[in-house]
Scaffold this active site. Structure first.
Site, PDB file in Angstrom:
ATOM      1  N   SER B 763      49.137  77.281  27.066  1.00  0.00           N
ATOM      2  CA  SER B 763      50.132  76.285  27.443  1.00  0.00           C
ATOM      3  C   SER B 763      50.703  76.731  28.788  1.00  0.00           C
ATOM      4  O   SER B 763      51.257  77.831  28.903  1.00  0.00           O
ATOM      5  CB  SER B 763      51.228  76.201  26.382  1.00  0.00           C
ATOM      6  OG  SER B 763      52.165  75.219  26.757  1.00  0.00           O
ATOM      7  N   TYR B 850      46.931  68.093  26.540  1.00  0.00           N
ATOM      8  CA  TYR B 850      48.242  67.515  26.244  1.00  0.00           C
ATOM      9  C   TYR B 850      49.282  67.978  27.253  1.00  0.00           C
ATOM     10  O   TYR B 850      49.095  68.986  27.935  1.00  0.00           O
ATOM     11  CB  TYR B 850      48.699  67.855  24.817  1.00  0.00           C
ATOM     12  CG  TYR B 850      49.080  69.298  24.598  1.00  0.00           C
ATOM     13  CD1 TYR B 850      50.377  69.754  24.850  1.00  0.00           C
ATOM     14  CD2 TYR B 850      48.157  70.220  24.132  1.00  0.00           C
ATOM     15  CE1 TYR B 850      50.727  71.075  24.659  1.00  0.00           C
ATOM     16  CE2 TYR B 850      48.487  71.546  23.935  1.00  0.00           C
ATOM     17  CZ  TYR B 850      49.781  71.965  24.200  1.00  0.00           C
ATOM     18  OH  TYR B 850      50.127  73.277  24.023  1.00  0.00           O
TER      19      TYR B 850
END
Lengths: 875, 875
Positions: B763, B850
């Site tokens: 991330s 995402y």
């Protein structure tokens, strides 16, 4: 992997070091050279690797091979394992591809048991010798192979001597020793929970496993880390027929170098003990005799040894470190290897070997480890200090140099205090491998016992660290925390000074001086310069630094930090006035006062440097660093400036930062206050014009710190160029100059193609680049970095050795991108890594033109650069 | 570059926007559609670029082209430049490829001089009109082309009216205006130092240059910066035959939208003024009439206009924003363009156009600017607040939303106070382009004058910012710093609340509520979800955030910060106890107390999220953030813990850092205190098992912050996995879970190939990654970042919009390297850039799965992701 894991000595040679280990390869080489070596075989390093794959167990095919080789050995020696007539006894020694002194464990007399001891007594006609060997074997085996505390056995020995009312081991007779063997075996059973193994083959297998296991012990791992040795390399095991130095007064054992390892002098250097086994010399238990006395004691043996040493040196083209045993007047070589040496000796030997025609200059340059030069470049005590101080004690000059520090009695204490910034001298009765970390941390090492080849001496020389060993007037009580010399008692609060070049120990803090580099060093550095094509500059801010660096051969200044000049007493007031200025006018007025001082600084530095390049960095640190901290100082400053103290406090608060490393500094100051950059550019150029008038054609290099974007950098460069144009106009003359930037922020490296279009040079600021690439503040890393190194999360401290994988990726990216848009771009490094040999070699291969480092590291960087060039050519 | 720089209107079309500008392309398109457009020609944007290359001068070949096109214009209109019979008059307007309202300058009636005014009077048989046009022209030319202050001319006008004893301009007769023209010319000469240019061609060249110059004025640059418009684009110049809205009561001028730009309602929306020239409407000088009243006043013209609007809308497949003039009962369209609108209107219009069959759904999705959605997602006043508070004044509902803040009377003041963190409402008599920065900074805008198409209204809608315009009960005295409503006087200390959806102004702080998203918005977001293949998660730490994010359509939690939970009142004591623990035991005891609380937090969040993914980040901030600061608090804590206050002070000092951003935080805490990671891992997994028991098959994602090295990360992951194994054993069950890391340190990106081998997901923490890549602390950048943006050193604030060149390079490197060793690696972003549309589109194309952003930005990110997918498909 091969199927063959075991080699007889006559199957190998010195090139097979990786497979047979250094010791094994050299034993094979000596065997083939016809030098007397007790016969034996070597189990390979590949077997060690396989051992770890087998979950630290031996496996069937290896066992079979060993069985066959033992049979060969029995046949060759006409002895049998376990025989009650003439038993085969062997030594088992480790031998890694790279020599690791003191790290690995050795077992002698293996093969003795309750039966074989009878055979040994019978064969040697010396029962006392047989039982003495047996009790030594049990103790060594228990200690080394079974990791049982040897003190348990030492106590039994001491008790036995006490019971017999004697002092020396040699005063015990064979009956005493027989009893002792029984007591040892009982103690072994008690500690281990099983009987001492009687089966020689079982003893051997346990010993082989112990050697392999010892490759993974903590001391070995630490040593490898300190010496950049690959953990995956593994160790070999040498199994060799025993010869005995403890068979009486015509026997003995010794360690010697073919030249003096401290000075390099071409003369045998070493020690031996009569009637002793090998471990006795190295461990420093008895103080041994100097090697030359052997000439008188056993002239033939001495002559044979000297000839062998010469033969080996000629063969290996390097100074040799040899172990030998004399068994009843017969010489055996047990080991030879290239000798560890001080930097001074390394240089001397290299130069001598070239002069003797044994080496060419390139090989000589490759022979000296750049890191080791550090030892040569360290300070010594001044003559005045030595003349006016009397030594409190004298020991052996084990490793040259001068060291000053407070006394520390344990390795742990030394490491801890050193990590807190205290200079300490590790003072020990004698050192052991357990002390390694403390030795690394200490300024110097002082031992009360042990010779020139004792653990302390060997390891200290390897580290280039000052060491005085065997200072027998010193009495150390570790538990009490005292060192006594005569009537005087010293504690950890006392400072001492030790001279590793003379062996003298002083109480107090003696003045040191910079090293004097001449003679061989000069010759050697001349060869270094011959093969080197990367320039080595220095980081220097003051005329004093500059002079020092020139003595060490600096070829330019890669980093002249202007802020250090700002702190001078007569300037800081103007600097503070400038920072506190409420408007441009006041700021410029203060800058006008600073200008002539800066100009003079640069003029002096240029004048010293002649036409060597000088890179001047514009103001870098956050402005708050220049403001006072204390209330009294703040009030004084406010008073001097004629402003309210609150104004000063406000400005200090204004300039305070959450993360100053990532804050308002570097060229960001220049964007906000272009007048500062302009003043500095003017000073740099005016000083250079002044030099040109003197006939010195200086080409100043203006370096702009902390850029991360081409537009940002262009903004400052435009200001600088504009001011310089003004100077040219005013002076009616023009000179050449370069403008470049530091690459010390990741984004500068990433956008180097853009930045290179407006710059003449890049200088990698690897300190900050490391901090930002790792997200690691050097100021704060103390809370966890030691833990990371301890847990081996980081292989090395990235602030010591450049991280090639991460930081190197950015450096390589910057070099590639920079050259893609500016093929004339100069490339250098001015971070502290610029003096670290591995980093210098790496950056040479990456394509940098120069490295800049602290004055003391210039010769190190030069040697590393020369080696890199030669290694590249050799490829 | 082309040789042709000038195009007649019939030579162009709407596709030629880049070359002819939006206005020029649309005038050409309208001309070709047969819509009544005064004839003219367009000078291209390429000419603008050339103008700057020519050092802001016109050049010969252009002059020749213009000459030829003027001849065409004269022929087409049968009028001559400067004629005393029937002179050709033109308007000169800028027109960039992207509409920039209020930024560029317009000149009307060009061609008038002392001769032509006679011709105009003769031709129109209206001397008053001719001289009124002349005086307007002089004033506009002086202001716009010559940059002379228009107030100089306004004063002369006012003086003239006073001298004549009249109030309105229209009450001045032709002699008054003749005198005024002479006075204007004198004033012009006085200010400019040369006579007002009489030669029409000279007037034209000066006007063309002025338009080109205005492309580079500060306001234009600021607008472009705010709206992401490329500075290199350039503006075109439109030269068009004049038509007159000021020829009496059958003339007029107006501005109208084909639909309501505030709500999207499908009904003409706009204003017009009888007997006025175009500028009068936009400037808000006279309050105009609502467009539908035109139906009564001039039914035929209205019908024609309505039909034209429909024709244009069908043709452009979008809502149109049109300027028109009625000259003696005849309608002329002067401009059409796609209308700016509120987010609410954008969504409504897009949905309606699909329903009307004019658009397909994909095009509809592309039609709404993701940034604009922000306006839809802002809070409104609660019904209770609206019911219980009486409006102090009411204006036009110019731009929807609710805003609360203290009054600010100048743009400068608003900007300053906003930068200091104060919420302000900019209150102005009317706004002008000079106020732009203040409008950006304010929470909302309130004006006393001006209609729905006034400057304030148009700009506020463009920004998605709440605005009430034309609240005529309000009297603003900027000099006094007061706002008066009736008897009541308010100053900058007073707080007001304004409702841009109703036009109501309240005194005091009204309660706001989150937006209600339904109807068209739901339909529209449904289409967005249809085309989107990148997931949008949210950053949420509390059940309240989670609920909000789910309402906005979040598809998971990309970042759940556990430290926020640590600050809760009932926990901070245990957390502090844990930090102050002197040993592992005490620390573990405190952690045992925290465990059930953390477990319950996670259980609640999982329960709300159902089976959507939830990424929980382990403790990240430096420990000192949890300790108290004040002396009293320190003493209390020490007392509660039963330790000495000094122990607390010591620990605080110990944890203090020079650069906390680069310090002891993130997984470094986990290396030092593995028990913390273990407690958190246990809480995460136990809560998930609890959910599984409830039938919710949660797959928790454990995220480890701040890694920079694979060995470091592995150390922590091993601890986490080991603890989880223990939990599984204790509970007798196993569940799936993922372990990943944040990529927020440059070295993590660079060594992503290694890190990906031991992780399930990356991330990107682009906040920290930006800080480290730029070497820029966000906390400290305030000292210079605004200066960097002002000087255009940085094009954009890298903390707002991801820097693709620098930070993007590292993101791309990490993605490429990560996937090279782990093709199943999940890739996301959880930095604040995750809700910025340009960044989302960029990261979609880089290959991220995402993006995670704050709850309010979820729909924005979703729309950006959908557009990116459609744009990729369209390529």
């Amino acid at each position: 992997m091969a199927d063959k894991f075991v080699y007889n000595f006559n199957e190998g040679n010195k090139e097979m070091r990786a497979l047979l280990g250094g010791k094994g390869a050299n034993l094979a080489e000596m065997t083939n050279l016809g030098i007397p070596v007790p016969y034996g075989f070597t189990i390979t390093t590949e077997a060690c690797t396989r051992f770890y794959q087998e979950d630290k167990a031996l496996w069937e095919s290896l066992n079979e091979e060993v069985t066959n080789h033992i049979k060969d050995l029995e046949a060759a020696n006409e002895k049998t394992f376990g025989s009650t007539e003439d038993p085969l006894l062997v030594s088992v020694r480790s031998g890694a591809p790279i020599s690791m002194p003191g790290m690995m464990d050795t077992i002698l007399n293996l093969g003795l048991n309750d039966q074989a001891v009878i055979g040994l007594a019978k064969k040697t006609d010396n029962e006392r010798f047989a039982y003495d060997s047996y009790r030594r074997f049990i103790q060594m085996f228990a200690d080394v192979a079974m990791e049982l505390d040897k003190n348990n056995f030492e106590k039994l020995l001491t008790a036995k001597k006490k019971a017999k009312g004697v002092e020396l081991d040699t005063e015990l007779d064979s009956n005493d020793l027989k009893e002792l063997v029984e007591e040892y075996k009982e103690k072994y059973k008690e500690l281990k929970g099983e009987a001492f193994p009687q089966e020689p083959r079982e003893q051997l297998d346990l010993a082989i496993s112990a050697v392999f296991r010892s490759w993974g012990n903590e001391r070995a791992i630490l040593y490898r880390k300190l010496n950049d040795i690959d953990d995956a390399m593994g160790t070999a095991v040498n199994v060799q027929t025993m010869v005995y130095g403890n068979m009486g007064d015509t026997s003995g054992t010794g360690v010697a170098f073919s030249r003096n390892p401290a000075t390099g002098e071409n003369q045998l250097f070493g020690e031996y003990l009569i009637n002793a086994q090998g471990e006795d010399v190295v461990a420093g238990v008895r103080t041994p005799q100097e090697i030359h006395t052997l000439e008188k004691a056993m002239p033939e043996v001495y002559e044979q040894f000297a000839a062998t040493a010469k033969k080996l040196e000629d063969h290996y083209q390097d100074m040799q470190d040899m172990e030998f045993t004399i068994q009843e007047g017969k010489l055996f070589l047990l080991q030879t290897r290239n000798g560890k040496r001080t930097a001074q000796a390394a240089v001397q030997v290299a130069v001598d070997l070239v002069n003797e025609g044994l080496l060419d200059k390139k090989e000589a340059v490759l022979r000296v480890n750049p890191k080791d030069l550090d030892g040569l470049l360290h300070p010594t005590f001044t003559n005045k200090a030595k003349d006016t101080n009397e030594a409190a004690a004298t020991g052996l000059a084990a490793s040259p140099g001068a060291a000053v520090g407070k006394i520390s009695f344990t390795a742990k204490d030394a490491a801890k205090r050193a990590s807190e910034g205290e200079a300490v001298i590790l003072v020990r009765e004698e050192t052991s491998p357990e002390d390694l970390e403390g030795m690394v941390s200490a300024q110097g090492i002082l031992t009360a016992r042990g010779g020139m080849t004792s653990h302390a001496a060997v390891v200290a020389r390897g580290m280039g660290k000052c060491c005085v060993s065997g200072a027998s007037d010193i009495h150390v009580d570790e538990d009490e925390g005292t060192m006594r010399i005569g009537e005087n008692i010293y504690t950890k609060e006392d400072t001492i000074s030790i001279d590793g070049s003379t062996g003298k120990v002083y109480i107090g803090n003696l003045e040191t001086q910079s090293p004097q580099l001449e003679g061989n060093f000069e010759t050697f550095m001349g060869w270094v310069d011959e093969y080197r094509d990367m320039k080595i500059r220095t980081n220097a801010d003051t005329p004093r630094d500059v002079k020092q660096a020139l003595e060490f051969g600096a070829e330019g200044i890669g980093l002249c930090r202007t802020e250090h000049m700002f702190f001078k007493e007569d300037r800081i007031f103007q600097v503070r006035k400038m920072i506190l200025a409420a408007d441009l006018e006041t700021r410029e007025a203060a800058l006008d006062k600073i200008l002539p001082m800066q100009e003079d600084d640069f003029y002096q530095i240029y004048s010293l440097m002649g036409e060597r390049p000088v890179t001047v960095r514009l103001l870098d640190p956050p402005l708050h660093e220049f403001l006072p901290r204390g209330e009294a100082e703040i009030k004084d400053l406010a008073h001097d400036l004629g402003i309210e103290p609150n104004r000063v406090r406000e400005r200090i608060a204004e300039l305070q930062e959450v993360n100053p490393m990532l804050g308002f500094r570097g060229l960001r100051l220049g964007v906000r206050y272009p007048e500062i950059s302009r003043m500095q550019a003017r000073a740099i150029i005016q000083a250079a014009i002044h030099c040109h008038e003197d006939g010195i054609k200086v080409i100043p290099e203006i370096m702009i710190p902390l850029s991360n974007d081409v537009h940002e950098l262009k903004y400052v460069i435009d200001e600088v160029n504009d001011e310089i144009e003004k100077v040219f106009e005013e002076k009616g003359t023009k000179i050449d100059y370069l403008v470049g930037t530091m690459i010390e922020i990741p984004r500068a490296a990433i956008t180097a193609d853009e930045i290179a279009q407006i710059t003449d040079f890049f200088s990698f600021g690897t300190n900050d680049l490391t901090q930002m690439t790792f997200g690691l503040s050097r100021d704060d890393a103390g809370k966890f970095l030691p833990l990371y190194l301890e847990k081996e999360i980081y292989e090395k401290d990235p602030f010591q050795v450049l991280d090639q994988k991460g930081v190197g990726f950015l450096v390589e990216t910057a070099v590639e991108k920079g050259l893609s848009t500016n093929k004339d771009l100069h490339l250098g490094i001015c971070g502290e890594h610029g003096g670290e040999p591995n980093t210098v070699k790496y950056l040479y291969n990456v394509g940098l033109d120069y490295a800049s480092c602290s004055p003391f590291r210039v010769p190190i960087a030069k040697l590393a650069a020369a080696q890199a060039a030669i290694e590249k050519e050799n490829k």
